[in-house]
Design an enzyme around this catalytic site. Structure first.
Site, PDB file in Angstrom:
ATOM      1  N   CYS A 339       0.653  -1.167   0.097  1.00 36.86           N
ATOM      2  CA  CYS A 339      -0.096   0.134  -0.048  1.00 36.86           C
ATOM      3  C   CYS A 339       0.871   1.256  -0.174  1.00 36.86           C
ATOM      4  O   CYS A 339       0.668   2.051  -0.873  1.00 36.86           O
ATOM      5  CB  CYS A 339      -0.893  -0.090   1.226  1.00 36.86           C
ATOM      6  SG  CYS A 339      -1.043  -1.073   2.270  1.00 36.86           S
ATOM      7  N   ARG A 368       7.509 -10.412   5.995  1.00 36.76           N
ATOM      8  CA  ARG A 368       7.049  -9.881   7.063  1.00 36.76           C
ATOM      9  C   ARG A 368       7.830 -10.920   8.202  1.00 36.76           C
ATOM     10  O   ARG A 368       7.727 -12.007   8.059  1.00 36.76           O
ATOM     11  CB  ARG A 368       5.512 -10.068   7.388  1.00 36.76           C
ATOM     12  CG  ARG A 368       4.758  -9.398   6.465  1.00 36.76           C
ATOM     13  CD  ARG A 368       3.371  -9.273   6.651  1.00 36.76           C
ATOM     14  NE  ARG A 368       2.561  -8.392   5.568  1.00 36.76           N
ATOM     15  CZ  ARG A 368       1.114  -8.519   5.377  1.00 36.76           C
ATOM     16  NH1 ARG A 368       0.372  -9.306   6.386  1.00 36.76           N
ATOM     17  NH2 ARG A 368       0.489  -7.843   4.584  1.00 36.76           N
ATOM     18  N   GLN A 386       1.111 -11.281  -2.679  1.00 36.40           N
ATOM     19  CA  GLN A 386      -0.254 -10.971  -2.767  1.00 36.40           C
ATOM     20  C   GLN A 386      -0.681 -10.919  -3.747  1.00 36.40           C
ATOM     21  O   GLN A 386      -0.031  -9.985  -4.693  1.00 36.40           O
ATOM     22  CB  GLN A 386      -0.780  -9.970  -1.391  1.00 36.40           C
ATOM     23  CG  GLN A 386      -0.350 -10.226  -0.087  1.00 36.40           C
ATOM     24  CD  GLN A 386      -0.858  -9.087   0.751  1.00 36.40           C
ATOM     25  OE1 GLN A 386      -0.844  -8.174   0.439  1.00 36.40           O
ATOM     26  NE2 GLN A 386      -1.350  -9.348   1.853  1.00 36.40           N
ATOM     27  N   ASP A 388      -2.214  -8.197  -4.950  1.00 38.63           N
ATOM     28  CA  ASP A 388      -2.593  -7.159  -3.983  1.00 38.63           C
ATOM     29  C   ASP A 388      -3.243  -6.133  -5.184  1.00 38.63           C
ATOM     30  O   ASP A 388      -2.694  -5.942  -6.077  1.00 38.63           O
ATOM     31  CB  ASP A 388      -1.467  -6.450  -3.382  1.00 38.63           C
ATOM     32  CG  ASP A 388      -1.892  -5.529  -2.355  1.00 38.63           C
ATOM     33  OD1 ASP A 388      -2.953  -5.499  -1.798  1.00 38.63           O
ATOM     34  OD2 ASP A 388      -0.662  -5.134  -1.519  1.00 38.63           O
ATOM     35  N   HIS A 390      -4.854  -1.697  -4.784  1.00 36.86           N
ATOM     36  CA  HIS A 390      -5.522  -0.639  -4.189  1.00 36.86           C
ATOM     37  C   HIS A 390      -6.253  -0.048  -5.321  1.00 36.86           C
ATOM     38  O   HIS A 390      -5.969   0.460  -6.190  1.00 36.86           O
ATOM     39  CB  HIS A 390      -4.490   0.224  -3.549  1.00 36.86           C
ATOM     40  CG  HIS A 390      -3.669  -0.576  -2.586  1.00 36.86           C
ATOM     41  ND1 HIS A 390      -2.615  -1.331  -2.751  1.00 36.86           N
ATOM     42  CD2 HIS A 390      -4.178  -0.685  -1.100  1.00 36.86           C
ATOM     43  CE1 HIS A 390      -2.446  -1.757  -1.859  1.00 36.86           C
ATOM     44  NE2 HIS A 390      -3.189  -1.445  -0.624  1.00 36.86           N
ATOM     45  N   LYS A 469     -14.403  -3.292   7.250  1.00 37.62           N
ATOM     46  CA  LYS A 469     -13.760  -4.298   6.109  1.00 37.62           C
ATOM     47  C   LYS A 469     -14.405  -5.592   6.234  1.00 37.62           C
ATOM     48  O   LYS A 469     -15.326  -5.824   6.880  1.00 37.62           O
ATOM     49  CB  LYS A 469     -12.256  -4.866   6.436  1.00 37.62           C
ATOM     50  CG  LYS A 469     -12.201  -5.278   7.835  1.00 37.62           C
ATOM     51  CD  LYS A 469     -10.687  -5.892   8.029  1.00 37.62           C
ATOM     52  CE  LYS A 469     -10.623  -6.518   9.383  1.00 37.62           C
ATOM     53  NZ  LYS A 469      -9.148  -7.367   9.656  1.00 37.62           N
ATOM     54  N   HIS A 515      -8.292  -1.130  -0.066  1.00 37.51           N
ATOM     55  CA  HIS A 515      -7.094  -2.406  -0.103  1.00 37.51           C
ATOM     56  C   HIS A 515      -8.034  -3.728  -0.255  1.00 37.51           C
ATOM     57  O   HIS A 515      -9.056  -3.929   0.292  1.00 37.51           O
ATOM     58  CB  HIS A 515      -6.522  -2.605   1.380  1.00 37.51           C
ATOM     59  CG  HIS A 515      -5.963  -1.336   2.075  1.00 37.51           C
ATOM     60  ND1 HIS A 515      -4.450  -1.258   2.022  1.00 37.51           N
ATOM     61  CD2 HIS A 515      -6.637  -0.163   2.468  1.00 37.51           C
ATOM     62  CE1 HIS A 515      -4.201   0.016   2.542  1.00 37.51           C
ATOM     63  NE2 HIS A 515      -5.633   0.600   2.639  1.00 37.51           N
TER      64      HIS A 515
END
Length: 639
Positions: A339, A368, A386, A388, A390, A469, A515
RNA sequence: GCCGGUGUAGCUCAGUCGGUAGAGCAACUGAUUUGUAAUCAGUAGGUCGCGGGUUCAAGUCCCGCCGCCGGCCCCA
């Protein structure tokens, strides 16, 4: 007299004060009375020993209802706690709820339970069942309750009682069996004998009240069934499920490895890499179709970025920091999320409202630094990617974007046959933004779930501090739930990164950030898919789509031609050239769960054919190679 | 990170009371050429996770570390 209404609508009269048990036996039937475990009176679950004091709607639960199974597991937790305190004097009790598959009970004691201890507990618990002790319900005042548990030295119980008292309760319900007593809302079954059988499964440490600053308790996990046969079926099912474990299949099918030098980071074999790349390509195509654009951003960032995003303050412990030789400081970090870099990217140029929604997709590698003890297989790793993205949009576009996303996710999960459950998390106590904005955001998210008829569970207060979320969970082979997909509204990011767009009114506005991910991570998704398919991947995803086996060596030349021809079409095909028997080669292909085994003998060579056998044994009989290609052409493309 | 369990050949596992390590499968070699789930024979393969300690002697007992497994915490 009072009137009792049964679920079928029929009504019966009985004397006020008759216990439910007596009423069922005399008013309905001895058979039901014998099978009954508890009852629901005017919507409240109660023991059979409770008297009927007013007109009531009555529903009786027997061994056949799932609620009853949950009840005896709660009974079992009490029984286990009682025998633990008898076997291990000085052990303090805390809480012991039933769970989806059984129950647990948390104890406080110096020494953890050994496997031998657990065997003893199980044996004693089952003896307690044989004693068929009645569960007796009593009510006492909070003061008495505190004195009672203080007298027993049960510090944790006293703490819970005081909490309950602080919430305004005046009395406490106690349940005892034999000489052991615990407080509990109930209901319980009539006697310990109704539990059937208790199985102790494992033990582990667990923090008091789930907080790692609190003392560690010893948690005993177990389960209970009405009879041994049901228990045995459960244990067999667990054994079967373990065969689907992605860690086991990962070895057997040669998909990935781990090495102690890189805990939590996978090595992908050629086969595993095929899975990974196929899913990656699939998602790239889908996101492109959905109007996303794909970008790549740096993996390593100066802490300045993390200071803006807030990660440096809140997430630093989970980040891998990197030494900058010039400054001599650990000023850099591998990115744990995409992000912040997406926000930087958004800021590279001025945006018009006409650019929105801007959907940025990235499959970069993330790191991580997860707690060592939490790593496991591919479901919890330190390095992953991911799917991922946005979405930067105007507030007025949120509903539409969320709807599009949920439909997108549903399409993807359906394509692979995954069942999911949705969790809607609402505003937490600590949050940013005014209530009107939260109202709007929550309404938008929940509205989509309702419109699309997606069943969901509300998790009040579990939203992120920057927005509500929806999470999408899928279960693994041993029943553990994993979060894969998610969509989170974020009102904070645009502020922190000072992101703006020029509106129709020619003024600057803040975009809202969504997200979102569908696979969640490729690693976890592959783990779940492997278990879901039990390693037998559909042809489009299978690392090897077909393996060719010949009856004898003299067909090898033709077999090589077949292999080359199929490979030229882009299919993933292998040829087993070992001088093994046909049966041995077929067995090998079946063990590796290859979708198609192509048998080639003299007949096939002559006819320009192959004889495909599907995984599982279905023999499709000899067919022209072109016909088999047509078959693959239907099954092998990305869904 | 915390609690418990665990680590022997590529894989699955055996190894008794402390006496210097074994099987099956896989691999390799040879023979066999087989029509839908294991052909036969032979060969090779190990710093018993790593490091200390106890002992005449450690895969085995003790300590530390690492990994893995089940939970807790956290999370995709």
């Amino acid at each position: 007299m009072i009137t009792v209404t049964l679920p079928d609508g029929s009504q019966k009269q009985t004397a006020r004060g008759t216990t439910i048990g007596d009423f069922v036996r005399d008013g309905i039937g001895a058979g039901l009375a014998k099978a009954a475990l508890f009852a629901r009176v005017n919507g409240q679950d109660v023991d059979l020993a409770r008297p009927l004091t007013e007109d009531a709607k009555l529903q009786v639960f027997t061994t056949k209802s799932p609620e009853a199974l949950e009840l005896i597991r709660h009974d079992a937790a009490h029984v286990v706690a009682s025998v633990v305190q008898r076997l291990f004097p000085g052990t303090q009790v805390t809480i012991g709820p039933s769970t989806e598959e059984g129950f647990y009970y948390d104890f406080f004691r110096e020494k953890p339970f050994t496997p031998e201890d657990l065997e003893k507990i199980e044996a004693e618990a089952n003896k307690e069942i044989a004693r068929n002790l009645p569960f007796v319900r009593t009510e006492i005042s909070m003061e008495e309750a505190i004195r009672l548990f203080e007298g027993k030295g049960e510090k944790f119980k006293v703490e819970i009682v005081k909490d309950i008292a602080a919430k305004g309760a005046k009395t406490l319900t106690l349940y005892s069996h034999g000489d052991w007593v615990d407080f509990c809302l109930g209901p319980h079954g009539p006697t310990t004998g109704r539990i059937g059988v208790i199985k102790i499964l494992s033990s582990s440490g667990a923090y008091w009240r789930g907080d790692h600053r609190n003392p560690m308790l010893q948690r005993v996990y177990g389960t209970a069934f009405f009879d041994k046969k049901a228990l045995q079926e459960y244990l067999t099912r667990i054994e079967e499920a373990k065969k689907r474990d992605h860690r086991k299949l990962g070895k057997e099918l040669d998909l990935f490895h781990f090495h102690p030098f890189a805990p939590g980071s996978a090595f992908w074999t050629p086969k595993g890499t095929t899975l990974y790349q196929t899913l990656s390509n699939w998602m790239r195509r889908l996101t492109a179709e959905q109007g996303y654009v794909e970008i790549k951003t740096p993996l390593l960032f100066n802490k300045g970025l993390w200071e803006i995003s807030g990660h440096w303050g809140k997430y630093k412990e989970n980040m891998f920091l990197v030494l900058d030789n010039e400054s001599g400081e650990h000023d850099f970090s591998l990115k744990p999320m995409n992000c912040p870099s997406h926000h930087l990217y958004f800021g590279f140029k001025r945006h018009s409202y006409r650019d929105l929604p801007l959907r940025l997709h990235t499959q970069d590698v993330l790191h991580r630094n997860e707690a060592a003890g939490s790593l496991g297989g591919l479901t919890r790793v330190r390095q992953f990617a991911q799917d991922d993205a946005h979405i930067y949009c105007m507030e007025s576009q949120i509903g539409d974007e969320v709807r599009r996303f949920v439909q997108f996710l549903d399409h993807v999960y359906n394509a692979v046959g995954l069942q999911y459950s949705a969790k809607f998390s609402t505003r937490p106590e600590q949050r940013l933004g005014d209530d009107a904005t939260w109202d709007q955001a929550e309404t938008a998210l929940e509205g989509v779930l309702k419109t699309l008829n997606v069943p969901y569970e509300v998790k009040p207060g579990e939203g992120a501090f920057y927005g509500p979320k929806i999470d999408f969970d899928v279960s693994d082979s041993i029943g553990r739930k994993w979060q894969l997909g998610t969509i989170q509204l974020d009102y904070l990011a645009a502020q922190r990164f000072d992101l703006t767009y020029i509106g129709e009114d020619n003024a600057e506005h803040r975009p809202v950030v969504l997200h979102r991910a569908i696979f969640g991570s490729f690693e976890r998704f592959i783990a779940i898919l492997t278990e879901h398919f039990a390693g037998a991947f559909p042809a489009w995803l299978a690392p090897v789509q077909a393996v060719i086996v010949t009856v004898a060596d003299r067909q090898l030349d033709y077999a090589r031609q077949v292999k080359e021809q199929l490979r030229a079409k882009g299919y993933r095909v292998e040829l087993d050239e070992r001088g093994q028997t046909l049966n041995a080669k077929i067995r090998e292909a079946q063990i590796h769960k290859i979708p198609y085994t192509l048998v080639i003998g003299d007949n096939e060579v002559q006819a320009g054919a192959v004889a495909p056998r599907r995984y599982g044994g279905e023999d499709l009989k000899s067919m022209k190679l072109e016909d088999f290609q047509a078959l693959l052409a239907k099954e092998a493309p990305l869904p």
